[in-house]
Scaffold this active site. Structure first.
Site, PDB file in Angstrom:
ATOM      1  CB  CYS A   8      -0.924   0.009   1.216  1.00 19.28           C
ATOM      2  SG  CYS A   8      -2.057  -1.385   1.291  1.00 19.28           S
ATOM      3  CG  ASP A  14     -21.775  11.065 -15.895  1.00 19.98           C
ATOM      4  OD1 ASP A  14     -20.882  10.622 -15.137  1.00 19.98           O
ATOM      5  OD2 ASP A  14     -22.110  10.511 -16.954  1.00 19.98           O
TER       6      ASP A  14
END
Length: 221
Positions: free
Chosen positions: A44, A136
């Protein structure tokens, strides 16, 4: 689980920049939401470090980034300093927020849990999920990796380039395409009058079936 084309859930969550409402955070931009199993873990750290380094590339494309982990905010804040040192960047300038999802509520609701990877208490960890959301607020792309496999964020940028191009142009992008490469004419575009749609020209690759479906054109402006 969110499917491609669905409006992405407008959740509220605590993050390293305070409480956010997700749709407000996105605004009129593109957004990448990506999760990781835990703070202070090696793979990570390499991933978020690469995202820090690629921040100018995401910004150039009008893309906001936001990460998610099941650890708390103080943990995120401490870990972010490690990440910045790992990539030789100022520790006080971490460029994107990290969401705290201690109860795994978001991870479960968004299908971001890896059942094979568990913490010390036996609770499944968050997997390496990636969601690309358009202005959107609809899901444009999703990818899921197991905890053991680090992601390739250069590939994510390539996908975003394709998404942004094909949203407005009548083309698709072939395997391995990168910016400036040849594109493919959509099957829905008729051959008649095609020179008006693609003034740079169209090359048709001949195949044994005799069908003219492999149509290449230079990348539209």
């Amino acid at each position: 689980m969110v499917n491609l084309g669905d409006v992405f859930p407008d959740f509220e969550a605590d993050s390293t920049i305070g409480k956010i409402k997700f749709h407000d955070f996105i605004g009129d931009k593109w957004c990448v939401l990506f999760s990781h199993p835990a703070d202070y873990t090696p793979v990570c750290t390499t991933e978020l470090g690469k995202c820090v380094q690629l921040t100018p590339e995401f910004e150039k494309r009008g893309v906001k980034m936001i990460a998610l982990s099941c650890d708390d905010i103080p943990s995120h804040q401490g870990w972010s300093q490690d990440i910045m040192q790992f990539v030789n960047q100022p520790k006080d300038k971490f460029p994107f927020p990290i969401i705290s999802d201690k109860g795994r509520d978001l991870a479960v609701s968004l299908g971001m849990v890896d059942p094979e990877e568990k913490d010390k208490a036996g609770i499944p960890l968050t997997c390496r999920a990636v969601f690309v959301i358009g202005p959107d607020k609809k899901l444009k792309l999703s990818m899921h990796y197991p905890a053991t496999t680090g992601r390739n964020f250069a590939e994510l940028l390539r996908c975003i380039d394709s998404l942004q191009l094909t949203m407005n142009k009548k083309v698709a992008t072939p395997e391995g395409w990168t910016l400036g490469g040849k594109c493919m004419v959509l099957p829905s575009i008729p051959q008649e009058g095609i020179e008006k749609v693609f003034p740079k020209g169209v090359d048709i690759k001949q195949v044994p079936s005799g069908k003219s479906y492999l149509r290449y054109t230079p990348q539209p402006e």
